[in-house]
Scaffold this motif. Structure first.
Motif, PDB file in Angstrom:
ATOM      1  N   LEU A  55     -25.359 -19.295 -24.099  1.00 45.82           N
ATOM      2  CA  LEU A  55     -26.527 -20.014 -22.822  1.00 45.82           C
ATOM      3  C   LEU A  55     -25.811 -20.800 -22.840  1.00 45.82           C
ATOM      4  O   LEU A  55     -25.738 -22.194 -21.996  1.00 45.82           O
ATOM      5  CB  LEU A  55     -27.957 -19.154 -23.250  1.00 45.82           C
ATOM      6  N   VAL A  56     -26.057 -21.933 -24.569  1.00 48.59           N
ATOM      7  CA  VAL A  56     -25.585 -23.559 -24.520  1.00 48.59           C
ATOM      8  C   VAL A  56     -24.350 -24.364 -24.068  1.00 48.59           C
ATOM      9  O   VAL A  56     -24.702 -25.096 -23.613  1.00 48.59           O
ATOM     10  CB  VAL A  56     -26.695 -23.917 -25.783  1.00 48.59           C
ATOM     11  N   ALA A  57     -23.858 -23.541 -25.254  1.00 47.74           N
ATOM     12  CA  ALA A  57     -22.358 -24.049 -25.421  1.00 47.74           C
ATOM     13  C   ALA A  57     -21.358 -24.552 -24.328  1.00 47.74           C
ATOM     14  O   ALA A  57     -21.203 -25.506 -24.132  1.00 47.74           O
ATOM     15  CB  ALA A  57     -21.061 -23.361 -26.514  1.00 47.74           C
ATOM     16  N   PRO A  58     -21.841 -23.683 -23.175  1.00 42.39           N
ATOM     17  CA  PRO A  58     -20.273 -23.974 -22.219  1.00 42.39           C
ATOM     18  C   PRO A  58     -20.791 -24.981 -21.468  1.00 42.39           C
ATOM     19  O   PRO A  58     -20.166 -24.838 -20.619  1.00 42.39           O
ATOM     20  CB  PRO A  58     -20.736 -22.431 -21.068  1.00 42.39           C
ATOM     21  N   ALA A  59     -22.065 -25.347 -21.567  1.00 44.11           N
ATOM     22  CA  ALA A  59     -22.154 -27.247 -20.883  1.00 44.11           C
ATOM     23  C   ALA A  59     -21.623 -27.683 -21.435  1.00 44.11           C
ATOM     24  O   ALA A  59     -21.759 -29.155 -20.704  1.00 44.11           O
ATOM     25  CB  ALA A  59     -23.795 -27.588 -20.612  1.00 44.11           C
ATOM     26  N   THR A  60     -21.606 -28.139 -22.571  1.00 43.02           N
ATOM     27  CA  THR A  60     -20.546 -28.557 -23.323  1.00 43.02           C
ATOM     28  C   THR A  60     -19.102 -28.818 -23.283  1.00 43.02           C
ATOM     29  O   THR A  60     -18.813 -29.746 -22.778  1.00 43.02           O
ATOM     30  CB  THR A  60     -21.337 -29.382 -24.642  1.00 43.02           C
ATOM     31  N   TRP A  61     -19.202 -27.624 -23.567  1.00 44.99           N
ATOM     32  CA  TRP A  61     -17.550 -26.861 -23.408  1.00 44.99           C
ATOM     33  C   TRP A  61     -17.381 -25.933 -22.895  1.00 44.99           C
ATOM     34  O   TRP A  61     -17.455 -24.801 -23.175  1.00 44.99           O
ATOM     35  CB  TRP A  61     -16.861 -26.542 -24.694  1.00 44.99           C
ATOM     36  N   PRO A  62     -17.023 -25.400 -21.707  1.00 46.38           N
ATOM     37  CA  PRO A  62     -16.764 -24.947 -19.944  1.00 46.38           C
ATOM     38  C   PRO A  62     -16.017 -23.871 -21.000  1.00 46.38           C
ATOM     39  O   PRO A  62     -15.952 -22.664 -20.283  1.00 46.38           O
ATOM     40  CB  PRO A  62     -16.185 -26.035 -18.936  1.00 46.38           C
ATOM     41  N   ARG A  63     -15.144 -24.324 -21.498  1.00 44.06           N
ATOM     42  CA  ARG A  63     -13.488 -23.411 -21.731  1.00 44.06           C
ATOM     43  C   ARG A  63     -14.730 -22.350 -22.779  1.00 44.06           C
ATOM     44  O   ARG A  63     -13.654 -21.306 -23.552  1.00 44.06           O
ATOM     45  CB  ARG A  63     -12.372 -23.731 -22.551  1.00 44.06           C
ATOM     46  N   SER A  64     -15.778 -22.104 -23.522  1.00 41.33           N
ATOM     47  CA  SER A  64     -16.005 -21.813 -24.505  1.00 41.33           C
ATOM     48  C   SER A  64     -17.204 -20.360 -23.854  1.00 41.33           C
ATOM     49  O   SER A  64     -17.383 -19.270 -24.590  1.00 41.33           O
ATOM     50  CB  SER A  64     -17.181 -21.908 -25.357  1.00 41.33           C
ATOM     51  N   GLY A  65     -17.460 -20.772 -22.444  1.00 42.47           N
ATOM     52  CA  GLY A  65     -18.362 -19.596 -21.828  1.00 42.47           C
ATOM     53  C   GLY A  65     -17.559 -18.145 -21.899  1.00 42.47           C
ATOM     54  O   GLY A  65     -18.316 -17.544 -22.469  1.00 42.47           O
ATOM     55  N   THR A  66     -16.361 -17.803 -21.924  1.00 42.73           N
ATOM     56  CA  THR A  66     -15.775 -16.411 -22.042  1.00 42.73           C
ATOM     57  C   THR A  66     -15.331 -16.170 -23.384  1.00 42.73           C
ATOM     58  O   THR A  66     -15.931 -14.820 -23.638  1.00 42.73           O
ATOM     59  CB  THR A  66     -14.569 -16.347 -21.403  1.00 42.73           C
TER      60      THR A  66
END
Length: 112
Positions: A55-66
């Motif tokens: 939930l939190v990481a993609p705000a800083t690292w967008p490519r981490s979402g998937t």
């Protein structure tokens, strides 16, 4: 999983009440149920931490979402299997109709 901690804590608190209502075979299944929960609770905590990271990481690292979403799904499936494994023994504590196999045997001196 947010429900893992209260389930774990309140389940331990209810042990004495359940033991007072059950026979030796049910007691053996209760011990097995508790041992399984003790051994596998970390999976549910790891899922909670990983879910929060997803939930939190993609705000800083967008490519981490998937990749994080895939990891959450995979660990969620592992947690589902672990929950079923724990529940299998728990279902045999008070439901004699589910006792189609004998309880696991304890080795002498094995801690409960």
């Amino acid at each position: 999983d947010v429900s893992a901690w209260p389930t774990f804590v309140f389940g331990k608190q209810a042990k004495d009440r359940v033991l007072s209502m059950e026979n030796e075979v049910g007691d053996a299944w209760l011990e097995e149920h508790e041992d399984r929960a003790d051994d596998l609770i970390w999976i549910f905590y790891a899922l909670a931490v990983l879910s929060l990271a997803a939930l939190v990481a993609p705000a800083t690292w967008p490519r981490s979402g998937t990749p994080l979403a895939i990891a959450v799904i995979l660990l969620g499936l592992v947690a589902l299997g672990a929950g079923g494994y724990i529940a299998y023994a728990g279902g045999k504590v008070r439901h004699r109709e589910f006792r189609n196999v004998p309880p696991p045997e304890r080795k002498p001196g094995e801690a409960h």
